[in-house]
Design an enzyme around this catalytic site. Sequence first.
Site, PDB file in Angstrom:
ATOM      1  N   LYS A  78     -10.775  -7.416  -0.339  1.00  0.00           N
ATOM      2  CA  LYS A  78      -9.806  -8.507  -0.533  1.00  0.00           C
ATOM      3  C   LYS A  78     -10.201  -9.823   0.142  1.00  0.00           C
ATOM      4  CE  LYS A  78      -5.702  -5.673  -1.222  1.00  0.00           C
ATOM      5  NZ  LYS A  78      -4.258  -5.520  -0.948  1.00  0.00           N
ATOM      6  N   ASP A 114       0.511  -9.500  -3.672  1.00  0.00           N
ATOM      7  CA  ASP A 114       1.121  -8.458  -2.832  1.00  0.00           C
ATOM      8  C   ASP A 114       2.444  -8.937  -2.210  1.00  0.00           C
ATOM      9  OD1 ASP A 114      -0.813  -6.445  -3.171  1.00  0.00           O
ATOM     10  OD2 ASP A 114      -2.074  -7.278  -1.586  1.00  0.00           O
ATOM     11  N   GLY A 141      -0.423  -6.784  10.642  1.00  0.00           N
ATOM     12  CA  GLY A 141      -1.705  -6.677   9.951  1.00  0.00           C
ATOM     13  C   GLY A 141      -1.705  -7.470   8.653  1.00  0.00           C
TER      14      GLY A 141
HETATM   15  P1  ATR Z   1      -2.431  -3.393   6.681  1.00  0.00           P
HETATM   16  O1  ATR Z   1      -3.396  -4.188   5.864  1.00  0.00           O
HETATM   17  O2  ATR Z   1      -1.878  -2.183   5.972  1.00  0.00           O
HETATM   18  O3  ATR Z   1      -1.361  -4.247   7.265  1.00  0.00           O
HETATM   19  P2  ATR Z   1      -3.793  -3.417   9.225  1.00  0.00           P
HETATM   20  O4  ATR Z   1      -4.195  -4.828   8.980  1.00  0.00           O
HETATM   21  O5  ATR Z   1      -4.794  -2.454   9.783  1.00  0.00           O
HETATM   22  O6  ATR Z   1      -3.276  -2.739   7.886  1.00  0.00           O
HETATM   23  O7  ATR Z   1      -2.482  -3.435  10.170  1.00  0.00           O
HETATM   24  C1  ATR Z   1      -1.842  -2.281  10.585  1.00  0.00           C
HETATM   25  C2  ATR Z   1      -0.584  -2.634  11.394  1.00  0.00           C
HETATM   26  O8  ATR Z   1       0.117  -1.422  11.699  1.00  0.00           O
HETATM   27  C3  ATR Z   1      -0.879  -3.301  12.722  1.00  0.00           C
HETATM   28  O9  ATR Z   1       0.177  -4.175  13.015  1.00  0.00           O
HETATM   29  C4  ATR Z   1      -0.896  -2.109  13.691  1.00  0.00           C
HETATM   30  O10 ATR Z   1      -0.612  -2.438  15.023  1.00  0.00           O
HETATM   31  P3  ATR Z   1      -1.775  -2.980  16.045  1.00  0.00           P
HETATM   32  O11 ATR Z   1      -1.983  -4.413  15.669  1.00  0.00           O
HETATM   33  O12 ATR Z   1      -1.177  -2.824  17.391  1.00  0.00           O
HETATM   34  O13 ATR Z   1      -2.973  -2.119  15.807  1.00  0.00           O
HETATM   35  C5  ATR Z   1       0.227  -1.291  13.121  1.00  0.00           C
HETATM   36  N1  ATR Z   1       0.115   0.129  13.468  1.00  0.00           N
HETATM   37  C6  ATR Z   1      -0.740   1.039  12.965  1.00  0.00           C
HETATM   38  N2  ATR Z   1      -0.541   2.250  13.506  1.00  0.00           N
HETATM   39  C7  ATR Z   1       0.486   2.107  14.402  1.00  0.00           C
HETATM   40  C8  ATR Z   1       1.173   2.998  15.281  1.00  0.00           C
HETATM   41  N3  ATR Z   1       0.848   4.295  15.366  1.00  0.00           N
HETATM   42  N4  ATR Z   1       2.189   2.495  16.020  1.00  0.00           N
HETATM   43  C9  ATR Z   1       2.529   1.191  15.952  1.00  0.00           C
HETATM   44  N5  ATR Z   1       1.911   0.297  15.133  1.00  0.00           N
HETATM   45  C10 ATR Z   1       0.910   0.748  14.373  1.00  0.00           C
END
Ligand code: ATR
Length: 290
Positions: A78, A114, A141
């Site tokens: 992307k 999206d 994210g």
């Molecule tokens: P996406 O494109 O699906 O948004 P990403 O860019 O990897 O994926 O973002 C994932 C988000 O989910 C992030 O905000 C992440 O928090 P961190 O920035 O602290 O890593 C959050 N996330 C993923 N697993 C998590 C968990 N177990 N508990 C809390 N937040 C989580």
Amino acid sequence: MTGETTNERIDSHTVLYGVVGDPIRHSKSPIMMNRAFRETGINGVYTAFHVTPESLGDFVRGIRAMGIRGVNVTIPHKLQIMDLLDEIDAGASAIGAVNTIVNNNGHLVGYNTDGIGYVRSLKEEAAPDLSGKRIVVIGAGGAARGITYALLQENPSEITITNRTITKAEELASSLEGGAVKLNAAASDRLKDLCEGADIVINTTSVGMFPNIGESPIRGEWMKSGAVASDLIYNPLKTTFLQEAEARGCKTHGGLGMFIYQGAYAFEYWTGQSAPVVAMRDSVLVSLQV
Ligand code: ATR
């Protein structure tokens, strides 16, 4: 191919579409989009292209050479694909990611459907008017970025982004602020207070996704009765977060709608026709059950 994915008419006028990603064989987009072509009588066919990052440049040249009319772009391409296109729509540029390409006679334009797909689904399924609403976004994210950008266009009274890693929430908020809407960042330990005052709470993290279906980013009792609980996850269709919020008297909104409507916008950009969203949703639901 099964009857579900075969269009009745494939001939020398058939226009090609597809989704590019790595991996890609799990994608439900071909089932959904071919159903949309059948439903509207458009002579198009939509397939899945497995393309690695090293081959992305060749793939984009192939779009032009073969006259592929429309492409959806998914993980991990992307961001990288943006440098290979001729024009980037303002929304996709602000979000920093492209998920849809329109090929206008060799001139490739990148869009991001999206966030707007999510908002259209939220409005149609749970919250018709977002103006004046207090919204909490959990996670910071890529998905949170697209959604927050689209929500800002709807004139809510405020949006608070919370994240496990607070710095990422702060970065996201400061990169999108500047309009009339109050945009805040907060640490996850403020979630209880924030949810108690929110009209809409949106989970953009993977917490609660299969196989960890017992997990939830918040406790259902933190939600205000009558508020909207929205989860981007669609496997399972109703997460623990949504189940608990429903028991609390909230309206719930699952992640399937975002997938359907991001595809609906792409279909509309490519064809200029309204997307048959009911049939598209039906085709995906059927495919999820097998
Ligand atoms: P996406 O494109 O699906 O948004 P990403 O860019 O990897 O994926 O973002 C994932 C988000 O989910 C992030 O905000 C992440 O928090 P961190 O920035 O602290 O890593 C959050 N996330 C993923 N697993 C998590 C968990 N177990 N508990 C809390 N937040 C989580």
